[in-house]
Structure formats: structure tokens, C-alpha cells
Design a protein around this motif. Structure first.
Motif, PDB file in Angstrom:
ATOM      1  N   SER A  32       0.820  -1.226   0.000  1.00 51.84           N
ATOM      2  CA  SER A  32       0.000   0.000   0.000  1.00 51.84           C
ATOM      3  C   SER A  32       0.846   1.264   0.000  1.00 51.84           C
ATOM      4  O   SER A  32       0.305   2.367  -0.018  1.00 51.84           O
ATOM      5  CB  SER A  32      -0.894   0.037   1.246  1.00 51.84           C
ATOM      6  N   HIS A  33       2.163   1.126   0.038  1.00 54.18           N
ATOM      7  CA  HIS A  33       3.023   2.311   0.166  1.00 54.18           C
ATOM      8  C   HIS A  33       2.776   3.350  -0.923  1.00 54.18           C
ATOM      9  O   HIS A  33       2.588   3.018  -2.094  1.00 54.18           O
ATOM     10  CB  HIS A  33       4.509   1.917   0.105  1.00 54.18           C
ATOM     11  N   ARG A  34       2.780   4.599  -0.505  1.00 56.63           N
ATOM     12  CA  ARG A  34       2.833   5.728  -1.437  1.00 56.63           C
ATOM     13  C   ARG A  34       3.524   6.881  -0.719  1.00 56.63           C
ATOM     14  O   ARG A  34       3.416   6.996   0.506  1.00 56.63           O
ATOM     15  CB  ARG A  34       1.436   6.133  -1.896  1.00 56.63           C
ATOM     16  N   ALA A  90       8.081  22.217  -0.403  1.00 59.95           N
ATOM     17  CA  ALA A  90       7.204  22.716   0.667  1.00 59.95           C
ATOM     18  C   ALA A  90       6.935  21.672   1.744  1.00 59.95           C
ATOM     19  O   ALA A  90       6.782  22.011   2.928  1.00 59.95           O
ATOM     20  CB  ALA A  90       5.889  23.184   0.056  1.00 59.95           C
ATOM     21  N   HIS A  91       6.895  20.373   1.337  1.00 65.73           N
ATOM     22  CA  HIS A  91       6.541  19.347   2.328  1.00 65.73           C
ATOM     23  C   HIS A  91       7.592  19.230   3.445  1.00 65.73           C
ATOM     24  O   HIS A  91       7.292  18.739   4.514  1.00 65.73           O
ATOM     25  CB  HIS A  91       6.269  17.987   1.678  1.00 65.73           C
ATOM     26  N   ILE A  92       8.809  19.721   3.194  1.00 63.34           N
ATOM     27  CA  ILE A  92       9.824  19.688   4.262  1.00 63.34           C
ATOM     28  C   ILE A  92       9.401  20.657   5.373  1.00 63.34           C
ATOM     29  O   ILE A  92       9.486  20.347   6.561  1.00 63.34           O
ATOM     30  CB  ILE A  92      11.226  20.059   3.718  1.00 63.34           C
ATOM     31  N   ILE A 156      13.677  12.575   0.754  1.00 57.10           N
ATOM     32  CA  ILE A 156      14.141  13.808   0.104  1.00 57.10           C
ATOM     33  C   ILE A 156      15.604  13.650  -0.308  1.00 57.10           C
ATOM     34  O   ILE A 156      16.537  13.969   0.442  1.00 57.10           O
ATOM     35  CB  ILE A 156      13.958  15.033   1.045  1.00 57.10           C
ATOM     36  N   GLY A 157      15.783  13.155  -1.536  1.00 54.25           N
ATOM     37  CA  GLY A 157      17.136  13.014  -2.075  1.00 54.25           C
ATOM     38  C   GLY A 157      17.736  14.360  -2.458  1.00 54.25           C
ATOM     39  O   GLY A 157      18.965  14.508  -2.537  1.00 54.25           O
ATOM     40  N   ALA A 158      16.851  15.355  -2.653  1.00 54.75           N
ATOM     41  CA  ALA A 158      17.328  16.691  -3.052  1.00 54.75           C
ATOM     42  C   ALA A 158      18.229  17.316  -1.988  1.00 54.75           C
ATOM     43  O   ALA A 158      18.879  18.329  -2.242  1.00 54.75           O
ATOM     44  CB  ALA A 158      16.141  17.604  -3.337  1.00 54.75           C
ATOM     45  N   PRO A 197       2.271   2.765  -9.890  1.00 53.63           N
ATOM     46  CA  PRO A 197       2.644   1.482 -10.508  1.00 53.63           C
ATOM     47  C   PRO A 197       4.160   1.317 -10.603  1.00 53.63           C
ATOM     48  O   PRO A 197       4.899   2.301 -10.691  1.00 53.63           O
ATOM     49  CB  PRO A 197       2.042   1.559 -11.912  1.00 53.63           C
ATOM     50  N   ARG A 198       4.578   0.074 -10.584  1.00 54.49           N
ATOM     51  CA  ARG A 198       5.983  -0.272 -10.767  1.00 54.49           C
ATOM     52  C   ARG A 198       6.130  -1.110 -12.039  1.00 54.49           C
ATOM     53  O   ARG A 198       5.158  -1.650 -12.564  1.00 54.49           O
ATOM     54  CB  ARG A 198       6.509  -1.060  -9.575  1.00 54.49           C
ATOM     55  N   LEU A 199       7.387  -1.207 -12.485  1.00 56.46           N
ATOM     56  CA  LEU A 199       7.701  -2.028 -13.662  1.00 56.46           C
ATOM     57  C   LEU A 199       7.180  -3.445 -13.482  1.00 56.46           C
ATOM     58  O   LEU A 199       7.133  -3.953 -12.346  1.00 56.46           O
ATOM     59  CB  LEU A 199       9.217  -2.085 -13.846  1.00 56.46           C
TER      60      LEU A 199
HETATM   61  C1  LIG Z   1      16.309   8.077  -2.011  1.00 49.31           C
HETATM   62  C2  LIG Z   1      15.034   8.754  -2.475  1.00 49.31           C
HETATM   63  C3  LIG Z   1      15.015  10.117  -2.685  1.00 49.31           C
HETATM   64  C4  LIG Z   1      13.828  10.763  -3.041  1.00 49.31           C
HETATM   65  N1  LIG Z   1      13.807  12.122  -3.149  1.00 49.31           N
HETATM   66  C5  LIG Z   1      12.632  12.768  -3.338  1.00 49.31           C
HETATM   67  C6  LIG Z   1      12.573  14.197  -3.292  1.00 49.31           C
HETATM   68  O1  LIG Z   1      13.577  14.894  -3.130  1.00 49.31           O
HETATM   69  N2  LIG Z   1      11.355  14.773  -3.414  1.00 49.31           N
HETATM   70  C7  LIG Z   1      10.208  14.048  -3.583  1.00 49.31           C
HETATM   71  O2  LIG Z   1       9.132  14.654  -3.664  1.00 49.31           O
HETATM   72  N3  LIG Z   1      10.233  12.688  -3.641  1.00 49.31           N
HETATM   73  C8  LIG Z   1      11.413  12.046  -3.507  1.00 49.31           C
HETATM   74  N4  LIG Z   1      11.454  10.664  -3.500  1.00 49.31           N
HETATM   75  C9  LIG Z   1      10.204   9.893  -3.660  1.00 49.31           C
HETATM   76  C10 LIG Z   1      10.124   9.210  -5.032  1.00 49.31           C
HETATM   77  O3  LIG Z   1       9.845  10.173  -6.009  1.00 49.31           O
HETATM   78  C11 LIG Z   1       9.016   8.156  -4.954  1.00 49.31           C
HETATM   79  O4  LIG Z   1       9.374   7.168  -4.022  1.00 49.31           O
HETATM   80  C12 LIG Z   1       8.774   7.507  -6.324  1.00 49.31           C
HETATM   81  O5  LIG Z   1       8.275   8.427  -7.244  1.00 49.31           O
HETATM   82  C13 LIG Z   1       7.783   6.353  -6.203  1.00 49.31           C
HETATM   83  O6  LIG Z   1       6.563   6.826  -5.658  1.00 49.31           O
HETATM   84  P1  LIG Z   1       5.932   6.190  -4.337  1.00 49.31           P
HETATM   85  O7  LIG Z   1       6.961   6.299  -3.232  1.00 49.31           O
HETATM   86  O8  LIG Z   1       4.697   7.006  -4.050  1.00 49.31           O
HETATM   87  O9  LIG Z   1       5.617   4.768  -4.650  1.00 49.31           O
HETATM   88  C14 LIG Z   1      12.642  10.004  -3.222  1.00 49.31           C
HETATM   89  C15 LIG Z   1      12.688   8.606  -3.045  1.00 49.31           C
HETATM   90  C16 LIG Z   1      13.859   7.985  -2.685  1.00 49.31           C
HETATM   91  C17 LIG Z   1      13.872   6.495  -2.475  1.00 49.31           C
END
Ligand SMILES: Cc1cc2nc3c(=O)[nH]c(=O)nc-3n(C[C@H](O)[C@H](O)[C@H](O)COP(=O)(O)O)c2cc1C
Length: 272
Positions: A32-34, A90-92, A156-158, A197-199
Motif C-alpha cells: 500500500s506504500h505511497r 514545501a513538504h519539508i 528527500i534526495g534533493a 505502478p511499478r515495472l
Molecule cells: C532516495 C530517495 C530520494 C527521493 N527524493 C525525493 C525528493 O527529493 N522529493 C520528492 O518529492 N520525492 C522524492 N522521493 C520519492 C520518489 O519520487 C518516490 O518514491 C517515487 O516516485 C515512487 O513513488 P511512491 O513512493 O509514491 O511509490 C525520493 C525517493 C527515494 C527512495
């Protein structure tokens, strides 16, 4: 919660899994993760942070070295600064708790020094990778725990766009690197989120030896993502293949992270 078959359908669309799968609530929760990018301002119940960290510390860790740490940021002005460094997301600012997951070789370095022991091994790329893997495994355990408590999260990888500035805001010593952040909070249900969705499994699951992805599988996935974008009213130009390729097209496409090696060197990681 939707049943297993429905969850798999959301996760895979028409390419759904072709097998009888054992079902339980834990796996349903994983399926169910999102990611959640809109939060209510509600504070988290007392003990939530400690529960998440206990879950994180329960993850496996290479050689039990535990080469990771986490900084819990709740102060609005610090979240504001981190948000600005991470593409102004903004979510941060919105989430009540922002966790910054660290690859932490400083602790081991300090321990060795305190006994007058050498620690040359820490200078190698291997140890940086180990610490980053440890941090990711710990963080994902915290994500799963948070979701089980009815909380939402987004990584947040950014935060890697400006590593030295992030290190300064968090007071990180040398040999400590912020691998990614994680927003934690109650989802604002007024903003709809769906399972992405995933691959198809046939693309990522290789039996015995590796096989390149088939064009048909990728086409099926592009269609599933198109349907997802439409259902979410997201105006994404091109298909998943196209915008994924754009994400890696040039050095400039990776948001300043093309200088990551230099930043890591500045932060005390030799990466030999
Ligand atoms: C290491 C990592 C860094 C991510 N960085 C960001 C980010 O900076 N901003 C953001 O909105 N989502 C970020 N995401 C979320 C991904 O975009 C998201 O996991 C992906 O699109 C799949 O969507 P889901 O998690 O809803 O299934 C990151 C996910 C991971 C695993």
C-alpha cells in the motif's frame, strides 16, 4: 484496506503478478506504500520518534558497525533552511518531523582514535558505500514503522543538491554525510495520493542470469504510468521512458549532484 489482488493491481496494472501469493497484513501494508507530499500540521504522538529510531536500529547493519545516524529536525526555521537547500520543497516545511539520515564514519573514526588504533580503511569508497547502505536500510525500516502507525513519509534526495550547506545547517562533523531526508507526518487526505505502478516483475526479476528488459514490458509500464498520471491529474509531458531518460540526460540534469565527489572530499570522505 483494499484486498491483496486489488493492491497488486494498483502496483502492477495489467501486468499483475501471475502466481498465488501468501497474504498477510504486513505485506498488504508494504504493497500500500505511497509517498506523501501534503501534511497536516498535527504534532506526532509522544514516543513516535523513538519508536521509528528503534525500528531503524533493528535493521541489519554491515558487520554490526552501525555506520549511520539520524538528525531529527522539528524546528521550523531549520526545516525552512533545509527546504531551501532541497529545491524549496514545501513538504519539508509542512511535515512536523524531518529526519535526515546520515552516512556516519565519524563515530568509528573517533572510536579507533580513542584507542590509538589506525582507521585507514575508512578512507575507501567501500566504507562510504557501506555507510550509505546502512543509512538506507535503517531509514526504510523507519518508513515501514511510520506507515504502520498511520503516518505518511516521503524521502528527500534533493538534500544532496548542496551537501556542504546541509552539513553546516546540521552541524555535521567531517566524515558525516546527509544521504537523504525523510518527511514524516499525518497525510492531508484532502490531497489525493495513489499507489504508483511499478515495472512488471519480469523486468526486475531475473532468474539465474540477467536478461535485458523487453520492449513490450516497458510499453506496458508506460501505459500504466500514463493511466496513473491521468488519474492523478498530473500533466507530465511524454511517457515514463522519456522523462526518465531526461532525468539522466546531462550532468546538469542531476541538480548539482554532478559535483558529489568533490563535495564528499570536502566533507572528509577520501573515497579512495
Ligand atoms: C532516495 C530517495 C530520494 C527521493 N527524493 C525525493 C525528493 O527529493 N522529493 C520528492 O518529492 N520525492 C522524492 N522521493 C520519492 C520518489 O519520487 C518516490 O518514491 C517515487 O516516485 C515512487 O513513488 P511512491 O513512493 O509514491 O511509490 C525520493 C525517493 C527515494 C527512495
Amino acid at each position: 484496506m483494499p484486498n491483496f489482488t486489488e493492491l497488486l493491481h494498483h502496483r502492477y496494472g495489467t501486468s499483475s503478478v501471475n502466481a498465488e501469493l501468501p497474504e498477510n497484513d504486513f505485506i498488504s501494508s508494504l504493497l500500500s506504500h505511497r509517498s506523501i507530499r501534503a501534511y497536516l500540521p498535527h504534532a506526532l504522538p509522544l514516543g513516535t520518534l523513538e519508536t521509528l529510531v528503534a525500528a531503524a536500529q533493528s535493521a541489519s547493519t554491515s558487520s554490526n558497525l552501525q555506520t549511520w545516524s539520524v538528525v531529527a529536525v522539528e524546528d521550523p526555521s531549520r526545516k525552512e533552511k533545509l527546504s531551501q537547500l532541497a529545491n524549496n520543497q514545501a513538504h519539508i516545511r509542512q511535515s512536523p518531523l524531518f529526519l535526515v539520515w546520515l552516512a556516519d564514519l565519524a563515530r568509528l573514526s573517533h572510536l579507533a582514535e580513542s584507542r590509538g588504533l589506525p582507521h585507514e580503511g575508512l578512507d575507501y569508497l567501500e566504507m562510504f558505500l557501506m555507510a550509505a547502505i546502512d543509512a538506507a536500510l535503517a531509514a526504510q525500516n523507519a518508513v515501514v514503522a511510520a506507515e504502520s502507525l498511520g503516518l505518511g513519509t516521503v524521502y528527500i534526495g534533493a538534500l544532496r543538491n548542496k551537501p556542504e550547506e546541509v552539513a553546516e545547517v546540521l552541524g555535521l562533523p567531517k566524515q558525516v554525510f546527509a544521504v537523504f531526508g525523510l518527511c514524516v507526518g499525518y497525510s492531508d487526505r484532502a490531497v489525493e495520493t495513489a499507489i504508483k505502478p511499478r515495472l512488471p516483475q519480469t523486468t526486475v526479476l531475473h532468474r539465474e542470469t540477467y536478461k535485458p528488459a523487453s520492449e513490450e514490458d516497458i510499453a506496458v509500464y508506460n501505459q500504466a504510468m500514463q493511466a496513473f498520471y491521468e488519474s492523478q491529474k498530473m500533466n507530465i509531458p511524454g511517457d515514463w521512458t522519456e522523462h526518465s531518460a531526461k532525468r539522466v540526460a546531462f550532468a546538469q540534469s542531476i541538480s548539482g549532484r554532478d559535483r558529489l565527489r568533490e563535495a564528499l572530499n570536502n566533507l572528509g570522505f577520501e573515497l579512495r
